[in-house]
Write an enzyme that holds these catalytic residues in place. Structure first.
Site, PDB file in Angstrom:
ATOM      1  N   ASP A 259       6.395  49.271  39.267  1.00 16.83           N
ATOM      2  CA  ASP A 259       6.998  49.915  38.108  1.00 16.83           C
ATOM      3  C   ASP A 259       6.788  49.054  36.869  1.00 16.83           C
ATOM      4  O   ASP A 259       6.928  47.819  36.923  1.00 16.83           O
ATOM      5  CB  ASP A 259       8.499  50.108  38.331  1.00 16.83           C
ATOM      6  CG  ASP A 259       8.800  51.013  39.518  1.00 16.83           C
ATOM      7  OD1 ASP A 259       7.927  51.816  39.889  1.00 16.83           O
ATOM      8  OD2 ASP A 259       9.914  50.911  40.069  1.00 16.83           O
TER       9      ASP A 259
ATOM     10  N   GLU B  10       9.108  45.634  38.502  1.00 20.80           N
ATOM     11  CA  GLU B  10       9.375  45.283  39.893  1.00 20.80           C
ATOM     12  C   GLU B  10       8.350  45.921  40.809  1.00 20.80           C
ATOM     13  O   GLU B  10       7.616  46.834  40.423  1.00 20.80           O
ATOM     14  CB  GLU B  10      10.783  45.711  40.311  1.00 20.80           C
ATOM     15  CG  GLU B  10      11.004  47.212  40.310  1.00 20.80           C
ATOM     16  CD  GLU B  10      12.426  47.586  40.713  1.00 20.80           C
ATOM     17  OE1 GLU B  10      13.317  46.734  40.609  1.00 20.80           O
ATOM     18  OE2 GLU B  10      12.619  48.737  41.122  1.00 20.80           O
TER      19      GLU B  10
ATOM     20  N   SER C 179      16.490  51.056  44.023  1.00 23.83           N
ATOM     21  CA  SER C 179      17.024  52.364  43.624  1.00 23.83           C
ATOM     22  C   SER C 179      18.007  52.270  42.461  1.00 23.83           C
ATOM     23  O   SER C 179      18.910  53.094  42.332  1.00 23.83           O
ATOM     24  CB  SER C 179      17.692  53.070  44.811  1.00 23.83           C
ATOM     25  OG  SER C 179      16.731  53.384  45.789  1.00 23.83           O
TER      26      SER C 179
ATOM     27  N   ASN D  53       8.072  47.703  44.701  1.00 24.07           N
ATOM     28  CA  ASN D  53       8.820  48.341  45.788  1.00 24.07           C
ATOM     29  C   ASN D  53       7.903  48.454  46.993  1.00 24.07           C
ATOM     30  O   ASN D  53       6.900  49.170  46.950  1.00 24.07           O
ATOM     31  CB  ASN D  53       9.294  49.734  45.368  1.00 24.07           C
ATOM     32  CG  ASN D  53      10.210  49.688  44.160  1.00 24.07           C
ATOM     33  OD1 ASN D  53      11.401  49.493  44.287  1.00 24.07           O
ATOM     34  ND2 ASN D  53       9.634  49.857  42.973  1.00 24.07           N
TER      35      ASN D  53
ATOM     36  N   GLU E 162      21.254  51.777  50.069  1.00 23.43           N
ATOM     37  CA  GLU E 162      20.302  52.876  49.932  1.00 23.43           C
ATOM     38  C   GLU E 162      20.181  53.709  51.204  1.00 23.43           C
ATOM     39  O   GLU E 162      19.180  54.405  51.410  1.00 23.43           O
ATOM     40  CB  GLU E 162      18.933  52.311  49.539  1.00 23.43           C
ATOM     41  CG  GLU E 162      18.939  51.557  48.227  1.00 23.43           C
ATOM     42  CD  GLU E 162      17.599  50.926  47.924  1.00 23.43           C
ATOM     43  OE1 GLU E 162      16.648  51.675  47.672  1.00 23.43           O
ATOM     44  OE2 GLU E 162      17.501  49.691  47.942  1.00 23.43           O
TER      45      GLU E 162
ATOM     46  N   GLY F 286      10.318  55.371  48.196  1.00 20.43           N
ATOM     47  CA  GLY F 286      10.943  56.593  48.690  1.00 20.43           C
ATOM     48  C   GLY F 286       9.911  57.647  49.068  1.00 20.43           C
ATOM     49  O   GLY F 286       8.807  57.692  48.531  1.00 20.43           O
TER      50      GLY F 286
ATOM     51  N   ARG G  49       4.799  50.393  45.406  1.00 20.39           N
ATOM     52  CA  ARG G  49       4.870  51.024  44.087  1.00 20.39           C
ATOM     53  C   ARG G  49       5.208  49.930  43.076  1.00 20.39           C
ATOM     54  O   ARG G  49       6.159  49.169  43.279  1.00 20.39           O
ATOM     55  CB  ARG G  49       5.944  52.103  44.070  1.00 20.39           C
ATOM     56  CG  ARG G  49       5.684  53.220  43.070  1.00 20.39           C
ATOM     57  CD  ARG G  49       6.857  54.183  42.992  1.00 20.39           C
ATOM     58  NE  ARG G  49       7.992  53.554  42.344  1.00 20.39           N
ATOM     59  CZ  ARG G  49       9.222  53.519  42.853  1.00 20.39           C
ATOM     60  NH1 ARG G  49       9.474  54.063  44.036  1.00 20.39           N
ATOM     61  NH2 ARG G  49      10.193  52.929  42.191  1.00 20.39           N
TER      62      ARG G  49
ATOM     63  N   TYR H  11      17.029  60.464  42.235  1.00 21.21           N
ATOM     64  CA  TYR H  11      17.147  61.191  43.496  1.00 21.21           C
ATOM     65  C   TYR H  11      17.901  62.518  43.421  1.00 21.21           C
ATOM     66  O   TYR H  11      17.771  63.337  44.324  1.00 21.21           O
ATOM     67  CB  TYR H  11      17.828  60.297  44.538  1.00 21.21           C
ATOM     68  CG  TYR H  11      17.070  59.034  44.798  1.00 21.21           C
ATOM     69  CD1 TYR H  11      15.818  59.062  45.410  1.00 21.21           C
ATOM     70  CD2 TYR H  11      17.571  57.807  44.418  1.00 21.21           C
ATOM     71  CE1 TYR H  11      15.098  57.908  45.639  1.00 21.21           C
ATOM     72  CE2 TYR H  11      16.861  56.629  44.647  1.00 21.21           C
ATOM     73  CZ  TYR H  11      15.630  56.694  45.262  1.00 21.21           C
ATOM     74  OH  TYR H  11      14.932  55.540  45.475  1.00 21.21           O
TER      75      TYR H  11
END
Length: 319
Positions: A263, A276, A152, A278, A24, A282, A261, A222
């Site tokens: 998800d 998951e 990602s 994070n 990443e 980002g 974060r 992205y």
């Protein structure tokens, strides 16, 4: 609650850690550039550091007072860099060693959530081509195959037919950086994808994600301008609040701090399924945490400042 800072000089010298050595790296550079520009515009003494393994070890000797960690993926998000910064007594944004390592390992995260009664899709650990083929019989088609410790959507495949199982396993298993990856299969949840950004222990408005492709992959995250984001997410306030509470519990169970974060999928019956966590989200132009922050009344610059404020408690503890 974080200690509020009025004068940028209180932060001292700040290293924005970006780049790194994971799959990443490119996204990390994008995130780092945005945060560097935002903090500099607010008068913070900030330095952009394109981090490598050796350079991380010298941050203390170079006189940095704190670090804004934007190293996504292996090394920067799995507890490795966190441990090095702890040894140098440099406060940093985000979670500590244990929470970072847990969140990076999707398998162990899911085991903790399930043990504590939180909903997460059924899963299997895959160790061979044959096990990848058998996953369809146990989980049903379609199902996802993914590395257990990448972010990602790196190496993720949606397997619709048995003919795709072996190639999906090989892609996820990989050989990145000379190391084969642990691979997992996960039951597919039909429904809408959401994310809950957490800032300093508080949930920001939920975001509903509608990719133009089959699932929210690297390109959709992205690069694509076709992915649609809904914030406000459109759910009734009571339901959104209940979902945010579930995500905050997921955040707490792994011992996260600062920001993260979570998800999740929401199925046709309105049931959430955690996917998951994070711990170094980002901060690019397409990223979700800045989007949720805007909906809560925080500009990108405000968000960067608030995240840097979360390091001040660590500074006090180190004295």
């Amino acid at each position: 609650m974080r200690r509020r800072v009025a004068d940028p000089r209180e932060f001292g010298r700040v290293a924005v850690l970006m780049g790194g050595w994971s799959a990443e790296r490119e996204v990390s550079l994008w995130s780092g550039k945005g945060v560097f520009d935002a903090l500099r515009s607010r008068g913070v003494d900030v330095t952009a550091v394109d981090a490598d393994r050796e350079g991380i070890l010298r941050l203390g000797a170079q006189g940095f007072d704190r670090a804004f960690n934007l190293l996504h993926g292996t090394g920067g998000e799995d507890g490795t860099v966190q441990a090095v910064l702890d040894l140098q007594r440099i406060p940093y944004t985000g979670s500590g060693v244990l929470a970072s390592a847990l969140a990076m390992d999707k398998l162990r995260t899911k085991r903790i959530w399930r043990a504590e009664g939180l909903p997460t899709p059924d899963y299997l650990v895959l160790g061979s081509n044959d096990e990848a083929l058998a996953a369809g019989e146990r989980l049903g088609y379609p199902y996802f195959v993914k590395p257990a410790a990448e972010g990602s959507s790196v190496g993720v495949s949606k397997v619709k037919h048995a003919t795709q199982a072996v190639s999906a396993f090989r892609r996820a298993h990989g050989d990145y950086d000379g190391l084969a990856r642990v691979v997992m299969a996960e039951r597919f949840v039909a429904g809408d994808e959401y994310t809950c950004a957490v800032l300093d222990g508080a949930a920001l408005p939920l975001i509903r994600i509608v990719p133009a492709v089959e699932f929210y992959d690297y390109h959709a995250k992205y690069l694509s301008d076709d992915t649609r984001y809904h914030c406000p997410c459109g759910l009734p306030p009571e339901q959104e609040a209940a979902l945010a509470t579930t995500c905050l519990r997921a955040w707490e169970l792994i011992g996260a701090r600062g920001w993260a974060r979570i998800d999740f999928m929401l199925d046709a019956q309105g049931r959430p399924w955690l996917i998951e966590a994070n711990t170094v989200p980002g901060m690019t132009s397409h990223s979700l945490v800045p989007m949720a922050a805007r909906a809560a009344g925080l500009s990108y610059e405000d968000l960067c400042w608030a995240l840097l404020e979360t390091t001040m408690d660590a500074t006090e503890a180190a004295r």
